[in-house]
Design a protein around this motif. Structure first.
Motif, PDB file in Angstrom:
ATOM      1  N   GLY A 183      -2.584  14.948  -2.896  1.00 29.21           N
ATOM      2  CA  GLY A 183      -2.851  13.498  -2.492  1.00 29.21           C
ATOM      3  C   GLY A 183      -4.314  13.167  -3.160  1.00 29.21           C
ATOM      4  O   GLY A 183      -4.354  11.782  -3.479  1.00 29.21           O
ATOM      5  N   MET A 184      -5.290  14.009  -3.350  1.00 27.36           N
ATOM      6  CA  MET A 184      -6.280  13.732  -4.208  1.00 27.36           C
ATOM      7  C   MET A 184      -5.998  13.042  -5.585  1.00 27.36           C
ATOM      8  O   MET A 184      -6.499  12.076  -5.940  1.00 27.36           O
ATOM      9  N   LEU A 185      -5.194  13.794  -6.226  1.00 30.31           N
ATOM     10  CA  LEU A 185      -4.560  13.130  -7.495  1.00 30.31           C
ATOM     11  C   LEU A 185      -4.129  11.916  -7.487  1.00 30.31           C
ATOM     12  O   LEU A 185      -4.293  11.180  -8.321  1.00 30.31           O
ATOM     13  N   THR A 186      -3.242  11.925  -6.254  1.00 28.91           N
ATOM     14  CA  THR A 186      -2.805  10.316  -6.094  1.00 28.91           C
ATOM     15  C   THR A 186      -3.985   9.535  -5.930  1.00 28.91           C
ATOM     16  O   THR A 186      -3.866   8.224  -6.656  1.00 28.91           O
ATOM     17  N   PHE A 187      -4.682   9.767  -5.329  1.00 24.41           N
ATOM     18  CA  PHE A 187      -5.916   8.766  -4.876  1.00 24.41           C
ATOM     19  C   PHE A 187      -6.814   8.495  -6.458  1.00 24.41           C
ATOM     20  O   PHE A 187      -7.125   7.178  -6.573  1.00 24.41           O
ATOM     21  N   ILE A 188      -6.910   9.478  -7.283  1.00 23.10           N
ATOM     22  CA  ILE A 188      -7.548   9.228  -8.530  1.00 23.10           C
ATOM     23  C   ILE A 188      -7.017   8.268  -9.336  1.00 23.10           C
ATOM     24  O   ILE A 188      -7.296   7.519 -10.016  1.00 23.10           O
ATOM     25  N   ILE A 189      -5.338   8.528  -9.362  1.00 19.76           N
ATOM     26  CA  ILE A 189      -4.850   7.637 -10.401  1.00 19.76           C
ATOM     27  C   ILE A 189      -4.887   6.203  -9.824  1.00 19.76           C
ATOM     28  O   ILE A 189      -5.071   5.300 -10.909  1.00 19.76           O
ATOM     29  N   ILE A 190      -4.984   5.826  -8.549  1.00 22.65           N
ATOM     30  CA  ILE A 190      -5.100   4.493  -8.246  1.00 22.65           C
ATOM     31  C   ILE A 190      -6.328   3.995  -8.548  1.00 22.65           C
ATOM     32  O   ILE A 190      -6.586   2.681  -8.960  1.00 22.65           O
ATOM     33  N   VAL A 217       0.689  -1.169   0.130  1.00 26.77           N
ATOM     34  CA  VAL A 217      -0.115   0.068   0.026  1.00 26.77           C
ATOM     35  C   VAL A 217       1.066   1.347  -0.107  1.00 26.77           C
ATOM     36  O   VAL A 217       0.676   2.065  -1.036  1.00 26.77           O
ATOM     37  N   PRO A 218       1.853   1.528   1.009  1.00 30.60           N
ATOM     38  CA  PRO A 218       2.513   2.684   0.866  1.00 30.60           C
ATOM     39  C   PRO A 218       3.514   2.794  -0.676  1.00 30.60           C
ATOM     40  O   PRO A 218       3.567   3.896  -0.900  1.00 30.60           O
ATOM     41  N   TYR A 219       3.855   1.648  -1.030  1.00 25.84           N
ATOM     42  CA  TYR A 219       4.700   1.777  -2.308  1.00 25.84           C
ATOM     43  C   TYR A 219       3.583   1.929  -3.614  1.00 25.84           C
ATOM     44  O   TYR A 219       4.101   2.822  -4.559  1.00 25.84           O
ATOM     45  N   ILE A 220       2.268   1.643  -3.412  1.00 21.23           N
ATOM     46  CA  ILE A 220       1.301   2.130  -4.587  1.00 21.23           C
ATOM     47  C   ILE A 220       1.256   3.480  -4.444  1.00 21.23           C
ATOM     48  O   ILE A 220       1.149   4.060  -5.557  1.00 21.23           O
ATOM     49  N   VAL A 221       1.089   4.199  -3.203  1.00 21.27           N
ATOM     50  CA  VAL A 221       0.904   5.562  -3.087  1.00 21.27           C
ATOM     51  C   VAL A 221       2.059   6.341  -3.586  1.00 21.27           C
ATOM     52  O   VAL A 221       2.221   7.233  -4.136  1.00 21.27           O
ATOM     53  N   ASP A 222       3.478   5.722  -3.123  1.00 18.55           N
ATOM     54  CA  ASP A 222       4.485   6.323  -3.609  1.00 18.55           C
ATOM     55  C   ASP A 222       4.718   6.323  -5.144  1.00 18.55           C
ATOM     56  O   ASP A 222       5.142   7.364  -5.749  1.00 18.55           O
ATOM     57  N   VAL A 223       4.431   5.167  -5.892  1.00 19.59           N
ATOM     58  CA  VAL A 223       4.515   5.119  -7.128  1.00 19.59           C
ATOM     59  C   VAL A 223       3.435   6.141  -7.842  1.00 19.59           C
ATOM     60  O   VAL A 223       3.736   6.741  -9.038  1.00 19.59           O
ATOM     61  N   SER A 224       2.195   6.104  -7.382  1.00 16.40           N
ATOM     62  CA  SER A 224       1.160   7.054  -7.751  1.00 16.40           C
ATOM     63  C   SER A 224       1.898   8.320  -7.853  1.00 16.40           C
ATOM     64  O   SER A 224       1.590   9.298  -8.734  1.00 16.40           O
ATOM     65  N   ASN A 225       2.507   8.738  -6.582  1.00 17.55           N
ATOM     66  CA  ASN A 225       3.033  10.024  -6.627  1.00 17.55           C
ATOM     67  C   ASN A 225       4.126  10.116  -7.509  1.00 17.55           C
ATOM     68  O   ASN A 225       4.121  11.548  -8.306  1.00 17.55           O
ATOM     69  N   SER A 226       4.833   9.294  -7.926  1.00 20.18           N
ATOM     70  CA  SER A 226       5.966   9.416  -8.938  1.00 20.18           C
ATOM     71  C   SER A 226       5.299   9.675 -10.454  1.00 20.18           C
ATOM     72  O   SER A 226       5.917  10.202 -11.344  1.00 20.18           O
ATOM     73  N   LEU A 246      -7.063   1.786   2.093  1.00 21.95           N
ATOM     74  CA  LEU A 246      -5.892   2.001   3.003  1.00 21.95           C
ATOM     75  C   LEU A 246      -4.991   3.031   2.215  1.00 21.95           C
ATOM     76  O   LEU A 246      -4.276   3.774   3.120  1.00 21.95           O
ATOM     77  N   SER A 247      -5.022   2.922   0.879  1.00 19.95           N
ATOM     78  CA  SER A 247      -3.995   4.125   0.421  1.00 19.95           C
ATOM     79  C   SER A 247      -4.619   5.241   0.799  1.00 19.95           C
ATOM     80  O   SER A 247      -3.896   6.122   1.051  1.00 19.95           O
ATOM     81  N   LEU A 248      -6.196   5.821   0.890  1.00 18.14           N
ATOM     82  CA  LEU A 248      -6.767   6.751   1.509  1.00 18.14           C
ATOM     83  C   LEU A 248      -6.289   7.301   2.600  1.00 18.14           C
ATOM     84  O   LEU A 248      -5.895   8.270   3.029  1.00 18.14           O
ATOM     85  N   PHE A 249      -6.052   6.107   3.459  1.00 17.13           N
ATOM     86  CA  PHE A 249      -5.691   6.535   4.893  1.00 17.13           C
ATOM     87  C   PHE A 249      -4.152   6.991   5.042  1.00 17.13           C
ATOM     88  O   PHE A 249      -3.992   8.071   5.937  1.00 17.13           O
TER      89      PHE A 249
END
Length: 480
Positions: free
Chosen positions: A135-142, A101-110, A353-356
């Motif tokens: 943060g919201m754009l990261t969530f949308i990408i996921i 999960v942290p990596y998914i968020v990290d990759v979405s940030n990248s 959990l990514s949203l958390f």
């Protein structure tokens, strides 16, 4: 009519595709930047040591485990479950899934950062976008990638081939062009550039950053669920692991040496971890008289590569979690699969959990700090997950008469147990030291804040796994 003519032709994945699929999830060009910032030139020695003492044994251990349990859909969780018991198998599947999960968020940030460089052509993303918008754009990408994976057939394999192949080519290109620049008058930015500069300076900070190196080089077991899609796993899977080790070695060692040509390891930009790769190709382009062409080319490749990572992570980690867990631990709704055979509710739980995590990052001051903190979290949870690989190897080698594999790593039982024990102990210690914040001075408000976030994040992510068996127990009671 023969029965085999009525069967649909099976689609096999070749061993180079498996290697690229794994390479996509394990290491990228950007993964050499934060170790270079943390350890300077001495990280070259760290990479070489880890390659021979850790990475090659690790990937050959994965080969044996994958071929021991080649008919199991749960990957690492299956290895631990079959080698020990159902409870440990469940906790492995939970930790395997949750560490992604942290990596998914990290990759979405990248992904966002890469597009910002394509559009803006510079490092001003932090000035153009608030942490909330980021943060919201990261969530949308996921969310978008969860939808795309279920709509586009073979999207995982196509993205892995394009992204993994293109990133490795760009990495090789950077190394070769850096060498070309040196031969044509470029000066090495890191000085002094001598034997003593490569010697590690052992300290608490040095060891606390080693977890990030393990994070950068681990993940070979992610390919295990796909072994059933190989034509000849016995011979092809070990080949894939060796190719993976060679690509990883080239990128880490020669990539780091090339960074020293353009960056002074003693004076690294504060946003080096987030924007360093783009700085590197910008400087290389200037040195070769190509302007920003190489930087834009890298930004496109990086975007494709990160999207491939996101696709593989969402798919493989959810398959592991829903693939092979004892019935008493897992609520039925979580293992339910859609028409494409994907555990869609696992995807949705990943999203929640990514949203958390994104809400936690909202307490940090800027985008660069968010990016660095997520990297450090990965340097904790990912090595803890990797510990299970070595645990399962020790379990099957301790009772090796009970398990058969077409591939054996170290035939001598005592030698195998010693190597597996070393890898387990080293990984656990580095993961634990990773709780120490890397980007803030000891005793400062920022240090205390990040340390607290580290403990909260790991406690919540691992601790939520306690709830699922309780939900399943309640579900079974209602069915009676």
């Amino acid at each position: 009519m023969p029965d085999n003519l009525l069967q649909p032709k099976k689609h096999y994945m070749s061993w180079p595709v498996i290697a690229l699929l794994d390479f996509v999830t394990i290491i990228s060009f950007e993964n050499i930047f934060y170790p270079f910032q943390n350890q300077g030139l001495s990280v070259v020695i760290s990479w070489i040591f880890l390659l021979f003492a850790y990475v090659i044994p690790y990937e050959l251990i994965v080969s044996q485990l994958s071929l021991t349990f080649d008919n199991q859909s749960g990957g690492l969780a299956s290895w631990v479950r079959r080698g020990s018991n159902d409870t440990l198998g469940y906790w492995t599947s939970w930790m395997y899934w949750i560490q992604s999960v942290p990596y998914i968020v990290d990759v979405s940030n990248s992904v966002i950062v890469s597009f910002s460089w394509m559009i803006l052509g510079n490092n001003t993303l932090g000035q153009k976008m608030s942490t909330f918008e980021f943060g919201m754009l990261t969530f949308i990408i996921i969310l978008l990638f969860i939808l795309l994976e279920n709509l586009i057939k073979n999207s995982l394999e196509v993205l892995s081939l394009i992204g993994g192949g293109a990133m490795f080519i760009m990495s090789v290109l950077f190394v070769l062009l850096a060498g070309y620049a040196l031969l044509h008058g470029a000066k090495i930015a890191t000085q002094p550039f001598n034997f003593h500069a490569f010697l590690p300076h052992f300290s608490l900070k040095y060891f606390s950053t080693t977890g990030l190196l393990i994070f950068a080089m681990s993940g070979a077991e992610l390919a295990a669920p796909y072994i059933v899609q190989m034509r000849d796993p016995k011979h092809e899977f070990p080949k894939a692991m060796w190719l993976l080790a060679i690509m990883t070695a080239f990128l880490t060692i020669f990539g780091t040496l090339s960074l020293a040509v353009f960056f002074n390891a003693n004076h690294i930009p504060h946003d080096f971890k987030m924007n360093g790769p783009y700085y590197a190709f910008s400087l290389l382009g200037q040195e070769l008289g190509l302007g920003k062409i190489l930087m834009y080319l890298f930004a496109v490749v990086q975007a494709i590569f990160m999207m491939a990572q996101l696709a593989v992570l969402l798919d493989a980690s959810s398959r592991v979690f829903a693939g092979d867990v004892a019935d008493k631990f897992m609520p039925s709704w979580l293992t339910k699969k859609n028409k494409q055979g994907r555990p869609i509710n696992s995807y949705l739980m990943t999203t929640g959990l990514s949203l958390f995590l994104l809400l936690l990052t909202g307490t940090l001051p800027n985008i660069n700090t968010i990016y660095n903190w997520l990297l450090n979290i990965n340097g904790i949870v990912s090595p803890y997950k990797t510990c299970w690989v070595f645990f399962s190897f020790l379990a099957i080698r301790w009772r090796q008469k009970d398990f058969h594999s077409d591939y054996i790593f170290i035939r001598n039982r005592t030698g195998a147990l010693l190597v597996g024990g070393w890898c387990l102990a080293f990984t656990f210690v580095c993961a634990t030291l990773g709780f120490i914040p890397q980007e803030a001075a000891f005793g400062t408000k920022a240090f205390n804040h990040q340390l607290l976030l580290n403990f909260i994040t790991v406690f919540i992510l691992f601790g939520v796994g306690l709830l699922l068996p309780l939900l399943r127990k309640h579900e079974l009671k209602k069915q009676r």
